[in-house]
Design an enzyme around this catalytic site. Structure first.
Site: not given
Length: 324
Positions: A80, A153, A194
């Protein structure tokens, strides 16, 4: 740097998996039949040293991917925010437009290196600028250097642990609006970034669509990382009886945000197949796709679900989303 990139330890080569497919270039948005079986695939997670120097970060990432390919990896994963420091101040400055064709340096490098080595590249994430908004975006490229899909995301990292960690991605970033499933020569992949790993519903939706490998570029911190990083990866693996790959930046003592590291490959029985510590390095494992079918046959959880009592509703299919 390349010597350091080889330094991460591997726990046994995997014994693991069955199932993904050869058809290149399908971004899936609804439940699908189980894909065909490529057999086995060697994967590599590149845990990179990230600095404020964007050009150097691009050079480092290119070298790591090249090294992984030379060592036989057919699926390579970056971490990331590998092209910039992880901070709200950095995201607008380092952001790039993600288009084809592109002149954006990070995107161009990923396309070039995937094509040069004929690999599937899950390009971690970079800050993306699009229509006046910023996103935390993962690009996936095939062996021809073509952008197969991008995942924005979905769940933004907004936390406040008094005295330990406060971060709010929503101050600068916007959330993505769709899950991302991609058919590649290395298998059918479900992508999260994440904080997405904390939401089991997203992983369950991916499994429902036939995914047998979940890939999460992530930058957990040194507060939550020791307790949750491996735990969540193993939980998503055992919940969905699939492989889980988590790829972190290396820890940089000079950075304001300290990444946990410990990039890890998890098998479909929640076993740790390969991992490392927090230094720069590359984690390798050969995934045996027959293990996915074996685990799902031995423990037929999908057939045992009580759909008369509960169900997983895929709202993106209901509203006709086509991904990003």
């Amino acid at each position: 740097m390349l010597g350091r990139l080889r330094a991460c330890s591997s726990i046994a080569p995997s014994r693991v998996l069955r199932g993904l497919l050869h058809r290149p270039r399908t971004v899936c948005t609804k439940a699908m039949a189980d894909p065909a079986h490529p057999g086995k695939v060697k994967v590599a997670l590149c845990q990179l040293h990230v600095t404020p120097d964007k050009e150097q970060n691009i050079t480092t990432a290119r070298a790591a991917v090249q090294d992984a390919s030379k060592n036989g990896a057919k699926l390579v994963v970056l971490p990331e925010m590998w092209n910039c420091p992880y901070s709200n101040d950095s995201f607008p400055t380092y952001a790039e437009e993600i288009t084809e064709p592109t002149s954006s340096p990070s995107v161009q490098m990923m396309s070039e290196v995937a094509k040069a080595h004929n690999i599937t590249l899950v390009g971690g994430s970079i800050p993306e600028r699009s229509n006046g908004k910023l996103y935390n975006t993962c690009c996936v490229f095939d062996g021809a250097g073509k952008l197969l899909a991008k995942h924005r995301k979905t769940h933004l990292f907004d936390i406040d642990i008094p005295g330990k960690m406060t971060f709010k991605e929503s101050l600068t970033l916007s959330p993505g609006e769709a899950p991302t499933v991609i058919d590649t020569p290395a298998g059918r992949l479900g992508i999260g970034i994440c904080y997405d790993i904390r939401f089991p519903e997203l992983a369950m939706l991916y499994a429902q669509r036939g995914v047998q490998m979940l890939v999460y570029p992530g930058a957990f911190n040194t507060v939550t990382g020791p307790l949750h990083w491996e735990l969540l990866a193993r939980a998503r693996a055992v919940d969905n009886q699939c492989f889980v790959l988590t790829c972190s930046p290396a820890r940089n003592p000079d950075a304001s945000y300290q990444a946990w590291g410990y990039s890890t490959i998890i098998g479909p029985f929640a076993e740790v197949l390969a991992t490392c510590k927090h230094e720069p390095g590359t984690v390798y494992a050969e995934l045996d796709f027959a293990q996915v079918q074996e685990r799902r046959t031995n423990l037929p959880l999908r057939q045992q679900k009580r759909h008369d009592l509960y169900e997983l509703v895929d709202k993106t299919v209901q509203r006709g989303d086509r991904g990003l």
